[in-house]
Write a protein that holds these residues in place. Structure first.
Motif, short mmCIF file in Angstrom:
data_model
loop_
_atom_site.label_atom_id
_atom_site.label_comp_id
_atom_site.label_asym_id
_atom_site.label_seq_id
_atom_site.Cartn_x
_atom_site.Cartn_y
_atom_site.Cartn_z
N LEU A 215 0.83 -1.21 0.00
CA LEU A 215 0.00 0.00 0.00
C LEU A 215 0.86 1.26 0.00
O LEU A 215 0.56 2.23 -0.70
N LEU A 216 1.94 1.22 0.76
CA LEU A 216 2.82 2.37 0.80
C LEU A 216 3.46 2.58 -0.57
O LEU A 216 3.55 3.71 -1.07
N ALA A 217 3.87 1.47 -1.20
CA ALA A 217 4.47 1.55 -2.54
C ALA A 217 3.47 2.17 -3.51
O ALA A 217 3.82 3.04 -4.31
N PHE A 218 2.22 1.75 -3.43
CA PHE A 218 1.17 2.27 -4.32
C PHE A 218 1.00 3.78 -4.10
O PHE A 218 0.97 4.56 -5.05
N THR A 219 0.95 4.18 -2.83
CA THR A 219 0.76 5.59 -2.49
C THR A 219 1.93 6.43 -2.98
O THR A 219 1.74 7.52 -3.55
N LEU A 220 3.15 5.94 -2.77
CA LEU A 220 4.33 6.70 -3.18
C LEU A 220 4.35 6.86 -4.69
O LEU A 220 4.73 7.92 -5.20
N SER A 221 3.96 5.81 -5.39
CA SER A 221 3.97 5.86 -6.84
C SER A 221 2.90 6.83 -7.35
O SER A 221 3.10 7.54 -8.33
N LEU A 222 1.77 6.85 -6.64
CA LEU A 222 0.62 7.65 -7.05
C LEU A 222 0.97 9.14 -7.22
O LEU A 222 0.54 9.79 -8.16
N ASP A 223 1.75 9.70 -6.28
CA ASP A 223 2.00 11.14 -6.37
C ASP A 223 3.47 11.47 -6.60
O ASP A 223 3.91 12.56 -6.32
N GLU A 224 4.22 10.49 -7.13
CA GLU A 224 5.63 10.73 -7.39
C GLU A 224 5.77 11.70 -8.57
O GLU A 224 5.15 11.51 -9.61
N PHE A 225 6.60 12.73 -8.40
CA PHE A 225 6.74 13.71 -9.48
C PHE A 225 8.15 13.77 -10.07
O PHE A 225 8.33 13.60 -11.26
N VAL A 226 9.15 13.98 -9.20
CA VAL A 226 10.50 14.32 -9.69
C VAL A 226 11.07 13.21 -10.58
O VAL A 226 11.46 13.46 -11.73
N VAL A 227 11.10 11.98 -10.06
CA VAL A 227 11.68 10.88 -10.83
C VAL A 227 10.87 10.65 -12.11
O VAL A 227 11.43 10.49 -13.20
N THR A 228 9.54 10.71 -11.97
CA THR A 228 8.66 10.50 -13.13
C THR A 228 8.95 11.53 -14.23
O THR A 228 8.99 11.20 -15.41
N PHE A 229 9.17 12.76 -13.80
CA PHE A 229 9.41 13.85 -14.73
C PHE A 229 10.59 13.56 -15.66
O PHE A 229 10.58 13.90 -16.84
N PHE A 230 11.61 12.88 -15.11
CA PHE A 230 12.81 12.58 -15.89
C PHE A 230 12.59 11.42 -16.86
O PHE A 230 13.12 11.41 -17.95
N VAL A 231 11.82 10.41 -16.43
CA VAL A 231 11.76 9.20 -17.25
C VAL A 231 10.45 9.08 -18.02
O VAL A 231 10.19 8.07 -18.66
#
Lengths: 282, 362
Positions: A215-231
């Motif tokens: 659940l924590l992994a899901f939550t972290l992925s849900l609002d992740e911005f910086v890393v996503t922005f690069f890839v």
């Protein structure tokens, strides 16, 4: 029971013996006000955001009466719907991969003694403290220049799996800390193979930890911005990226509504994760 | 050969550079109640774990029912272990815990039911099937652990201090119950304990272990009456150790000079004259009286230094000379007991005193 009530009475009697000085009496309300300020500072922006998501006015900072129009508009916005779909795909897959790999890692760390075990454990926790921007750049370089992948949803999934593994492993490991290895020995002694032992004994006893990590992994992925922005690549816009690009065009109450919903979803998932972690095994 | 249920040949186990079990060889007969007795850290639990298959021996061989068991995983061995901490599965109730071994053997529910009822009545747990381990008392948990290990009818049952967590009264009851159970089922029991009284009460034979080695193997009375070494004599029961020099040797008797007092004791090996030896004598073997006895050979005079009243008997410290004080235990048969400062006569039948083997260096 008896002990607990005893200790509370002693604690309660202590301040009576200590005279409240003038300084104490002056300080007490000041401290109270200070606490209020901290709460206002922390939560006022969020409260304002939530309040204006229900405002009928098309301008973000003007109250125009109560309405849920922005929420309706949000659900009809096809761009946001696509971003939400992408986000859920990324969160689901990265959760799945990170949970499997992270759990296996935690099991190996707690079960086996091997050379370099401590070093491995330390490096495993490192992605939690490595700055997101460093992680983003390094993953972009690695995935594009070394592995030659095209940027898109798969690269985001890989990137999210990478940092999520650490979180899952840490949480499952904490759960395994209170797990009695002799239970596994007892099961094997009674005729269960390693595989049967895992599914009949180990897994039923540590699943709250695994689920909590997931659940924590899901939550972290849900609002992740910086890393996503690069890839991220063309057509692979996730919700946080979508919000960012919308904000560049101006903050509308629609964004307030979206942010409110994301906030609610995150709080629910994190609360669930914490409740599962607290659940006792015995 | 056919008779032995478990055989260990030169078994050794090292953890890193640290030897825990050293060159242990034992033959345990079918249906025997065999105890491994020793202080903590003597290697008895490790020996048990090697037998169960949780650890692999560094060298040596393990035979279970005549076949080599080295390297076989725990689930392939016909032995079950009762853990010191019971290791009951917390997410399963009593029924599920006990049925676990049978389910692993792929038995059907209808086959399991009668076996389960039988074993639960054997350990007096009938009616508690749906309870979870944390809802049971220590004694009940202990019996669940026992039932879980017995239900699959292993040919050998390993028990790792199974009564250690129970209070004294319950422990005494369970000792007798376990012994009865073992007789009834005729299963080989290998019982690890540090409690000498427990080992003496229950065992057919005992192996006393010290620093990873087996120091003596024998029936309880052999271990108690003829301890092989000073360690065994000291670990099991209370013993007076008297140091002296050999005066003469007339097998099996040895005459020893202890600070000018001459005593005779039993000692089989041929000892050379004036060699320093240790005599062991149990406190309860020494008689104490006010009058000189005309018939006894080993008879001395002493002064009662201290006495401790223990209910059924009294413990006296009697000084024979400046450096020789002996502990004597006398049953309190009447009230004419001795008082502090009394001059007394004391002695013992010569066969009760024993010259110990010199301690072999580890």
């Amino acid at each position: 029971m008896n002990e607990r009530s005893l200790s509370t009475t002693t604690r309660a009697t202590v301040p009576i013996h200590r005279r409240a000085t003038l300084w104490d009496r002056l300080l007490e309300p000041v401290l109270g006000v200070n606490a209020c300020f901290i709460y206002v500072f922390l939560y006022m922006p969020i409260v304002v955001l939530i309040a204006f998501s229900f405002s009928a006015s098309p301008f973000s900072a003007v109250w125009g009466g109560f309405s849920i129009d922005w929420y309706i508009q949000l659900f009809q916005d096809s761009e946001i719907a696509r971003a939400l779909r992408n986000t859920l795909i990324v969160a689901s897959f990265s959760m799945l991969f990170a949970t499997i790999i992270g759990t296996m890692t935690a099991l190996a760390l707690s079960k086996f003694q091997f050379r370099g075990r401590n070093a491995f454990e330390t490096t495993l926790n490192l992605p939690i403290v490595i700055p997101d921007i460093v992680q983003g750049i390094s993953l972009l370089m690695f995935l594009v220049l070394v592995v030659h992948l095209a940027l898109g949803l798969p690269t985001i999934i890989i990137a999210h799996t990478v940092f999520n593994i650490s979180y899952v492993a840490v949480i499952v490991r904490a759960r395994l800390h209170g797990f009695d290895r002799r239970l596994e020995e007892a099961a094997m002694d009674l005729g269960a193979t390693e595989w049967q032992t895992f599914w009949k004994i180990t897994f039923p006893l540590i699943w709250p930890g695994i689920l909590s990590g997931a659940l924590l992994a899901f939550t972290l992925s849900l609002d992740e911005f910086v890393v996503t922005f690069f890839v991220t690549g063309p057509g692979a816009t996730t919700l946080p990226i979508q919000v960012y690009s919308m904000v560049k065009r101006g903050v509308t109450p629609e964004i307030n509504a979206l942010a409110t919903l994301m906030l609610v979803a995150s709080i629910l998932l994190v609360t669930l994760s914490i409740l599962l972690q607290r659940r006792r095994s015995s | 050969m056919d008779e032995s249920s478990v055989e260990l040949k030169n078994l050794s186990k090292q953890f890193g550079a640290h030897p825990v079990v050293r060159d242990v060889s034992l033959q345990i007969k079918r249906g025997e109640f065999f105890s491994l007795l020793g202080p903590s850290g003597c290697g008895k639990t490790t020996t048990l774990r090697l037998l169960a298959g949780f650890d692999n021996p560094s060298s040596g061989e393990i035979f279970i029912n005549g076949s080599l068991a080295n390297g076989a995983p725990p689930y392939a061995r016909d032995v079950n272990l009762v853990f010191q901490s019971y290791a009951l599965f917390p997410h399963m109730n009593v029924y599920q815990n006990v049925a676990f071994g049978l389910e692993m053997k792929k038995l059907s529910r209808s086959q399991i039911q009668p076996m389960l009822e039988e074993v639960l009545s054997l350990v007096r747990l009938t009616g508690l099937e749906s309870r979870f381990p944390k809802q049971l008392s220590g004694g009940q948990q202990q019996r669940v652990a026992l039932a879980r290990a017995l239900v699959t009818h292993p040919s050998v049952l390993l028990l790792d201090e199974p009564l250690g967590a129970l209070d004294l009264k319950l422990r005494k009851e369970m000792q007798l119950e376990l012994k009865k159970l073992q007789r009834k089922l005729n299963i080989t029991f290998i019982y690890v304990t540090h409690d000498q009284e427990e080992a003496l009460t229950m065992s057919d034979r005992i192996a006393v272990m010290d620093h990873g080695r087996v120091v003596q193997v024998g029936r309880p009375e052999e271990i108690y009456e003829q301890p092989a070494t000073r360690f065994v004599a000291d670990f099991i029961g209370e013993t007076n150790f008297i140091e002296g020099k050999i005066v003469s040797c007339d097998p099996p008797w040895v005459k020893v000079d202890v600070q000018g007092i001459q005593m005779s004791a039993l000692g089989i090996p041929p000892y050379e004259k004036s060699r320093e030896v240790v005599i062991a004598i149990r406190p309860e073997k020494i008689w104490l009286q006010k009058e000189h006895s005309s018939s006894s050979e080993n008879q001395f005079t002493g002064l009662i230094e201290e006495l401790v009243y223990l209910g059924t008997d009294t413990r006296y410290l009697v000084r024979l000379s400046d450096e020789l004080i002996l502990t004597v235990r006398q049953q309190n048969l009447d009230h004419s007991a001795f008082r502090k400062g009394d001059r007394v006569y004391l002695g013992w039948p010569a066969p009760c005193a024993q010259v110990l083997h010199p301690e072999t260096e580890a």
